[in-house]
Write an enzyme that holds these catalytic residues in place. Structure first.
Site, mmCIF file in Angstrom:
data_model
loop_
_atom_site.group_PDB
_atom_site.id
_atom_site.type_symbol
_atom_site.label_atom_id
_atom_site.label_comp_id
_atom_site.label_asym_id
_atom_site.label_seq_id
_atom_site.Cartn_x
_atom_site.Cartn_y
_atom_site.Cartn_z
ATOM 1 N N GLU A 264 0.676 -1.345 0.214
ATOM 2 C CA GLU A 264 0.119 -0.066 0.128
ATOM 3 C C GLU A 264 1.526 1.361 0.042
ATOM 4 O O GLU A 264 0.471 2.003 -0.852
ATOM 5 C CB GLU A 264 -0.533 -0.256 1.080
ATOM 6 C CG GLU A 264 -1.354 -1.421 1.506
ATOM 7 C CD GLU A 264 -1.833 -2.347 2.680
ATOM 8 O OE1 GLU A 264 -1.697 -2.818 3.483
ATOM 9 O OE2 GLU A 264 0.225 -3.004 1.998
ATOM 10 N N CYS A 290 -1.634 -2.488 7.643
ATOM 11 C CA CYS A 290 -1.042 -2.310 8.752
ATOM 12 C C CYS A 290 -1.530 -1.111 9.329
ATOM 13 O O CYS A 290 -1.870 -0.140 8.751
ATOM 14 C CB CYS A 290 0.288 -2.138 8.601
ATOM 15 S SG CYS A 290 1.004 -1.131 7.942
ATOM 16 N N CYS A 293 0.616 2.314 7.006
ATOM 17 C CA CYS A 293 -0.628 2.253 5.564
ATOM 18 C C CYS A 293 -1.552 2.728 5.585
ATOM 19 O O CYS A 293 -1.876 3.979 5.097
ATOM 20 C CB CYS A 293 -0.098 1.641 5.261
ATOM 21 S SG CYS A 293 1.221 0.321 4.634
#
Length: 333
Positions: A264, A290, A293
């Site tokens: 990402e 996560c 991101c």
């Protein structure tokens, strides 16, 4: 993908029909050709007798659908096919697993078929009507389920095409069948479409531990892609570039030592690098994001996230996305 299977007896016109369908942009496949390749690798001549014998042997050893499976494995979903030389019911049953498979039998009077085989005068072809009938008997039926069973195959067909006139009449019949052939066109949804692309992008990842792919879309148009791995100019992870990944650290540990950028992150950064706006876009990723991101997703103006599998450390990230008004959707592909 449309697949038309062709069965029928000696010189009924199967090759002529296959060639005509090839002129209609169908790709040609033949179980006999697969068998010829086997014989070639074995250093054996591909006569009619050896083709029949070796075909029976392979069906006995590996299942009656063995040759059909070989052909199906070589097919591509974006093409239409005509498949010749279907001679065993289990071969047909294997192809019937496909959503758009249609079986046609090509038939012609014995007198016409015998005249054709005499006129073509190939080496090994029967020369008398008695020999011709003997060869046909080997292919028509047998008490051995692994042998050729053309009579039973003919009984499984959707349509029988009588080749008892001119070529123009034969081709007219084929054209009519094509117009009648039902096609179940199964198209992926937009989410499935872009997620499958993300999965393909993940295969470019150089990370040792996990391969992740991302697609950012605006107005059903891809504006950026990314996969996880070490930054530009840094040795690839799979070449030893990231010690943390190459030591296979426990999941969720030593993240501050990981040199790999997430998929990402790379997709968003690549968009910025090339001056492309991601505002209002949808991000497709093979894993949920996560925390880091997710922050980038929010600040990049992305409005929706679609992911395929849960990332181990994504609970807080998903809550934060929801708080920021970013829709998150899990889907299985």
């Amino acid at each position: 993908m449309i697949v038309v299977g062709i069965t029928g007896k000696y010189c009924a016109g199967k090759t002529t029909v296959c060639d005509y369908l090839r002129s209609k942009s169908f790709y040609y496949k033949s179980l006999s050709d697969e068998l010829r390749e086997v014989l070639k690798k074995e250093g054996r001549e591909a006569t009619r007798e050896t083709l029949i014998m070796r075909g029976n042997e392979l069906r006995t050893l590996y299942g009656n659908n063995y040759l059909a499976k070989l052909v199906m494995e070589s097919m591509q979903r974006d093409r239409n096919y005509v498949v010749d030389s279907l001679r065993n019911p289990d071969e047909i049953r294997e192809f019937q697993k496909l959503p758009n498979f249609h079986l046609w039998s090509i038939s012609a009077p014995e007198k016409d078929r015998f005249e054709r085989i005499v006129n073509r005068n190939r080496e090994g072809d029967p020369k008398t009507l008695k020999e011709f009938r003997g060869f046909e008997a080997l292919e028509s039926s047998s008490g051995n389920a692994s042998s050729q069973q053309l009579d039973e195959c003919a009984g499984m067909t959707e349509h029988t095409v009588e080749n008892n006139g001119t070529l123009a009449e034969l081709f007219g019949k084929i054209d009519s069948l094509l117009l009648q052939t039902p096609v179940e066109l199964k198209r992926p949804s937009w989410d499935e479409y872009f997620m499958n692309i993300a999965k393909e992008i993940a295969s470019r990842s150089n990370c040792i531990k996990r391969k992740v792919g991302t697609v950012i879309v605006r107005d059903k148009r891809i504006v950026s892609t990314g996969y996880n791995g070490t930054p530009r100019g840094v040795k690839n992870c799979n070449e030893g570039g990231c010690e943390r990944c190459n030591s296979f650290a426990d999941g969720g540990t030593k993240l501050d030592e990981c040199l790999c950028s997430h998929a990402e992150e790379n997709a968003i950064v690549q968009a910025a690098f090339h001056g492309i706006s991601t505002k209002g876009g949808t991000l497709y990723c093979t894993y949920s994001s996560c925390l880091t991101c997710s922050k980038m997703i929010i600040n990049a103006g992305i409005e929706k996230v679609v992911y395929n599998a849960d990332y181990p450390l994504s609970d807080k990230a998903l809550k934060m996305l929801a708080e920021a008004g970013v829709e998150a959707k899990k889907m299985s592909v």
